[in-house]
Write a protein that holds these residues in place. Structure first.
Motif, PDB file in Angstrom:
ATOM      1  N   ALA A  95       0.847  -1.186   0.000  1.00  0.00           N
ATOM      2  CA  ALA A  95       0.000   0.000   0.000  1.00  0.00           C
ATOM      3  C   ALA A  95       0.882   1.236   0.000  1.00  0.00           C
ATOM      4  O   ALA A  95       2.036   1.199   0.447  1.00  0.00           O
ATOM      5  N   LEU A  96       0.326   2.330  -0.482  1.00  0.00           N
ATOM      6  CA  LEU A  96       0.957   3.645  -0.417  1.00  0.00           C
ATOM      7  C   LEU A  96       0.140   4.495   0.535  1.00  0.00           C
ATOM      8  O   LEU A  96      -1.070   4.690   0.327  1.00  0.00           O
ATOM      9  N   VAL A  97       0.762   4.984   1.604  1.00  0.00           N
ATOM     10  CA  VAL A  97       0.103   5.841   2.585  1.00  0.00           C
ATOM     11  C   VAL A  97       0.634   7.258   2.405  1.00  0.00           C
ATOM     12  O   VAL A  97       1.842   7.470   2.255  1.00  0.00           O
ATOM     13  N   LEU A  98      -0.270   8.241   2.452  1.00  0.00           N
ATOM     14  CA  LEU A  98       0.102   9.628   2.196  1.00  0.00           C
ATOM     15  C   LEU A  98      -0.215  10.533   3.384  1.00  0.00           C
ATOM     16  O   LEU A  98      -1.318  10.465   3.941  1.00  0.00           O
ATOM     17  N   ALA A 122     -11.613  10.048  -4.641  1.00  0.00           N
ATOM     18  CA  ALA A 122     -11.524   8.989  -3.637  1.00  0.00           C
ATOM     19  C   ALA A 122     -10.674   9.412  -2.452  1.00  0.00           C
ATOM     20  O   ALA A 122     -10.957   9.038  -1.304  1.00  0.00           O
ATOM     21  N   LEU A 123      -9.651  10.194  -2.726  1.00  0.00           N
ATOM     22  CA  LEU A 123      -8.743  10.642  -1.665  1.00  0.00           C
ATOM     23  C   LEU A 123      -9.182  11.964  -1.041  1.00  0.00           C
ATOM     24  O   LEU A 123      -8.512  12.472  -0.142  1.00  0.00           O
ATOM     25  N   VAL A 149      -4.052   3.283  -2.362  1.00  0.00           N
ATOM     26  CA  VAL A 149      -3.474   4.513  -1.831  1.00  0.00           C
ATOM     27  C   VAL A 149      -4.365   4.967  -0.686  1.00  0.00           C
ATOM     28  O   VAL A 149      -5.590   5.096  -0.850  1.00  0.00           O
ATOM     29  N   LEU A 150      -3.765   5.211   0.482  1.00  0.00           N
ATOM     30  CA  LEU A 150      -4.527   5.477   1.701  1.00  0.00           C
ATOM     31  C   LEU A 150      -4.125   6.815   2.305  1.00  0.00           C
ATOM     32  O   LEU A 150      -2.934   7.115   2.450  1.00  0.00           O
ATOM     33  N   GLY A 151      -5.120   7.613   2.674  1.00  0.00           N
ATOM     34  CA  GLY A 151      -4.831   8.817   3.431  1.00  0.00           C
ATOM     35  C   GLY A 151      -4.410   8.460   4.843  1.00  0.00           C
ATOM     36  O   GLY A 151      -4.966   7.541   5.450  1.00  0.00           O
ATOM     37  N   GLY A 152      -3.429   9.187   5.374  1.00  0.00           N
ATOM     38  CA  GLY A 152      -2.949   8.886   6.715  1.00  0.00           C
ATOM     39  C   GLY A 152      -3.016  10.047   7.677  1.00  0.00           C
ATOM     40  O   GLY A 152      -2.850   9.873   8.887  1.00  0.00           O
ATOM     41  N   LEU A 226       4.544   1.704   1.981  1.00  0.00           N
ATOM     42  CA  LEU A 226       5.342   2.907   1.736  1.00  0.00           C
ATOM     43  C   LEU A 226       4.588   4.128   2.218  1.00  0.00           C
ATOM     44  O   LEU A 226       3.426   4.341   1.841  1.00  0.00           O
ATOM     45  N   LEU A 227       5.225   4.929   3.064  1.00  0.00           N
ATOM     46  CA  LEU A 227       4.668   6.205   3.505  1.00  0.00           C
ATOM     47  C   LEU A 227       5.416   7.338   2.816  1.00  0.00           C
ATOM     48  O   LEU A 227       6.654   7.361   2.816  1.00  0.00           O
TER      49      LEU A 227
END
Length: 306
Positions: A95-98, A122-123, A149-152, A226-227
């Protein structure tokens, strides 16, 4: 809106301005975070990431890769997109965390053929805070590869409550909390009243906690989360790593522009140095707008933390 080093401070209530400007402390990360033993990769241009790919391979395997940036450095955004492509092409990316999207936002429901507009929706993307042109390539590289891709980030609605929450005060050791508060003071260009330094430190820690929780929820055995976040959140003694389980293999990489200050604290597993940016005094701009907000006399409003 989240500020970065090249974003002007908008008109707002003083509390809101202070809470939003807190990101300067987290992302400017005064002092760097390098020791003589930390591997360093120098990229003269973004035409070739071969040296970075070799260093990336040397850092793996890992459960989590924290990749820090200076928000206004285009070379860092190119590095991020290349890292996503490298990990996705080898089927290693879970996953990609942002930092750039709020926790709860996700592209999980999107197909690899989704459009950029669909990914932004979506984000819940805030273009005024984070230019899509900078982060879109990394996001879409993940989407195209079928990687969520996930919001963090901690949503703004939680900021007033967080500023009053004492549970964050004991998370770091005394020296680390001092480092955090010093970074916040410098990140605010000396404008923040001393009474607000601790509340702003709580916000920074809460944002780190929020990103760590998102990372934990995305973990997969044998793959990497990955952040992408500002360098202040990647600092191993102060940032997201402090909220992750000790059993995890966590690697931290800081991307810096040439000429950025460096400390002797070993807070990263590798440093990537990109070409210097043109000098810009973001503190002068922040002070100017701060004075405008105060009616020109520089007085601080009473803080309403309700």
């Amino acid at each position: 809106m989240i500020l970065n080093k090249s974003t002007p401070l908008p008109p707002c209530h003083w509390l809101t301005c202070a809470a939003l400007a807190a990101v300067l402390a987290g992302c400017a990360h005064p002092g760097g975070g390098r020791s003589p033993d930390t591997p360093e990769v120098r990229l003269a241009s973004t035409d070739s990431f071969a040296a970075w790919r070799r260093q990336l391979d040397a850092l793996l395997p890992a459960d989590v890769l924290l990749l820090g940036e200076q928000h206004d450095a285009d070379a860092h955004h190119a590095l991020e997109a290349d890292t996503v492509r490298a990990l996705a092409s080898s089927q290693q990316l879970a996953a990609l965390v942002l930092e750039m999207a709020d926790a709860g936002a996700s592209t999980r429901a999107l197909a690899p053929t989704a459009t950029e507009a669909q990914a932004q929706a979506a984000l819940r993307w805030d273009e005024a805070a984070w230019p899509w042109a900078s982060y879109g390539p990394a996001v879409m590289a993940a989407v195209r590869a079928g990687v969520p891709v996930l919001g963090g980030n901690l949503p703004r609605a939680f900021l007033p409550e967080t500023m009053k929450d004492p549970r964050f005060d004991g998370k770091l050791g005394p020296e680390e909390m001092r480092m955090q508060i010093d970074a916040i003071r410098e990140g605010h260009c000396g404008l923040l009243p001393p009474t607000q330094l601790q509340p702003m430190a709580r916000v920074q820690l809460a944002r780190d906690e929020s990103m760590a929780k998102t990372i934990e929820g995305a973990l997969q055995p044998g793959r990497i989360v990955l952040l992408i976040a500002g360098n202040g959140h990647v600092r191993k003694r102060l940032g997201v790593a402090q909220w992750l389980p000790e059993a995890l293999e966590v690697r931290a990489v800081m991307a810096q522009t040439a000429g950025a200050g460096a400390s002797t604290e070993a807070e990263a597993d590798a440093i990537v140095v990109t070409p210097a940016l043109a000098p810009r005094d973001h503190c002068a701009e922040l002070r100017r707008q701060w004075r405008q907000h105060k009616g020109g006399d520089g007085r601080q409003d009473k803080v309403d933390a309700r």
